[in-house]
Design an enzyme around this catalytic site. Structure first.
Site, PDB file in Angstrom:
ATOM      1  CG  ASP A   1      -2.024   0.977   1.197  1.00 35.40           C
ATOM      2  OD1 ASP A   1      -2.442   1.360   0.084  1.00 35.40           O
ATOM      3  OD2 ASP A   1      -2.496   1.378   2.280  1.00 35.40           O
TER       4      ASP A   1
ATOM      5  CG  HIS B   1      -5.427   8.120   3.506  1.00 33.54           C
ATOM      6  ND1 HIS B   1      -4.784   8.895   2.589  1.00 33.54           N
ATOM      7  CD2 HIS B   1      -5.521   6.887   2.963  1.00 33.54           C
ATOM      8  CE1 HIS B   1      -4.483   8.156   1.527  1.00 33.54           C
ATOM      9  NE2 HIS B   1      -4.928   6.934   1.724  1.00 33.54           N
TER      10      HIS B   1
ATOM     11  N   GLY C   1     -11.592   4.544   2.834  1.00 34.30           N
ATOM     12  CA  GLY C   1     -12.950   3.999   2.929  1.00 34.30           C
ATOM     13  C   GLY C   1     -13.535   4.038   4.334  1.00 34.30           C
TER      14      GLY C   1
ATOM     15  CB  THR D   1      -8.744   4.609  10.103  1.00 33.88           C
ATOM     16  OG1 THR D   1      -7.721   5.201   9.302  1.00 33.88           O
ATOM     17  CG2 THR D   1      -8.827   5.314  11.440  1.00 33.88           C
TER      18      THR D   1
HETATM   19 ZN   LIG Z   1      -4.426   5.154   0.787  1.00 31.66          ZN
END
Ligand SMILES: [Zn+2]
Length: 278
Positions: free
Chosen positions: A82, A178, A208, A231
């Site tokens: 990522d 984010h 998301g 998160t």
């Molecule tokens: Zn990201």
């Protein structure tokens, strides 16, 4: 079972008009908790190793965890880097057995993003590995790095980028961020529509966590095929730990964390598969 590539699971998502979740992983317990839920829904999974995990020295540990998990399930599982920070980091992950890498050159100059993304793609595709690129830097906190840049992708840049670089997935900024949102997010669906009209590779929505279900499902309807959740999943796990810390029993705490993480994953999987359409 051998790991799947990002390209393979995104093709499945395109065929079913759904999105595949990418869950960031930081330990053994979270991916272990998520897999049984995904099995229940026959949902492919992307496990993302992020910059925080790499800085903490966990790249190879987490690689091993994902390989072991993939051996024990028949679900397609993707091991994904990522927000890859450089060509060198992407190459290290590919050499380590990742089946997908993201190179995020969205914070630098456009031409540099194109040049490095191309090199990543060349190395990856020669080895059957998938690549995700990013345009329109996605704001918020990214593994401790905060950004307040405007994050709406330039549609002309998308057009030019996809004509010059053959990526397997493209993350775009459409008002997503984010971390958790301070106020309700406002996704720019017109911009998403304009990007989708260019016939791009499968589009990715980062940030998301905390986007309401109606917005997520509309984004999927308009072509989003991968949605990243970090998160909320970490928070769910940590809530389980907090609730059970009085037990002073590490496995009871892990179990409590796993129950919370699994519940969160189930909510997201149902949402991304559009099972409870609103
Ligand atoms: Zn990201």
């Amino acid at each position: 079972m051998a790991l799947a590539t990002l390209k393979q699971v995104l093709e499945m998502a395109s065929a079913t008009l759904t999105a595949v979740p990418m869950f960031n992983i930081d330990n053994i317990e979270i991916p272990d908790a998520v897999v049984p839920v995904a099995e229940k829904y026959d949902c492919p999974l992307i496990f993302g190793v992020g910059q925080g995990a790499i800085k903490a020295g966990k790249l190879y540990y987490l690689r091993d965890v994902v390989y072991r998990i993939a051996d024990q399930t028949s679900l397609p599982i993707v091991l994904h880097l990522d927000h890859g920070a450089s060509l060198e980091q992407a190459v290290e992950c590919m050499d380590a057995g990742f089946t997908s890498v993201m190179y995020d050159g969205s914070h630098g100059p456009f031409e540099e993003n194109i040049a490095v993304s191309k090199k990543v793609v060349e190395y990856a595709h020669a080895r059957g590995i998938s690549v995700e690129a990013e345009l329109g830097a996605i704001g918020g906190v990214e593994d401790g790095v905060s950004s307040d840049r405007k994050n709406l992708v330039d549609v002309e840049e998308v057009k030019e980028f996809i004509s010059r670089v053959e990526v397997d997935a493209l993350a775009i900024g459409i008002g997503n961020a984010h971390g958790l949102y301070k106020a309700a997010p406002n996704l720019d669906f017109d911009r998403l529509r304009q990007c989708q009209a260019l016939n791009p590779p499968p589009l990715v929505l980062h940030g998301g966590s905390g986007i309401p279900k109606d917005m997520i499902q509309k984004a999927i309807e308009l072509g989003i095929r991968k949605i990243n959740v970090a998160t909320e999943l970490r928070n769910a796990f940590m809530e389980g730990l907090e609730k059970s810390v009085h037990k002073r029993d590490i496995y009871a705490m892990y179990q409590a964390g796993a129950i919370e993480a699994a519940a969160l994953a189930e909510t997201k999987i149902r949402m991304f598969k559009r099972l409870d359409e609103i």
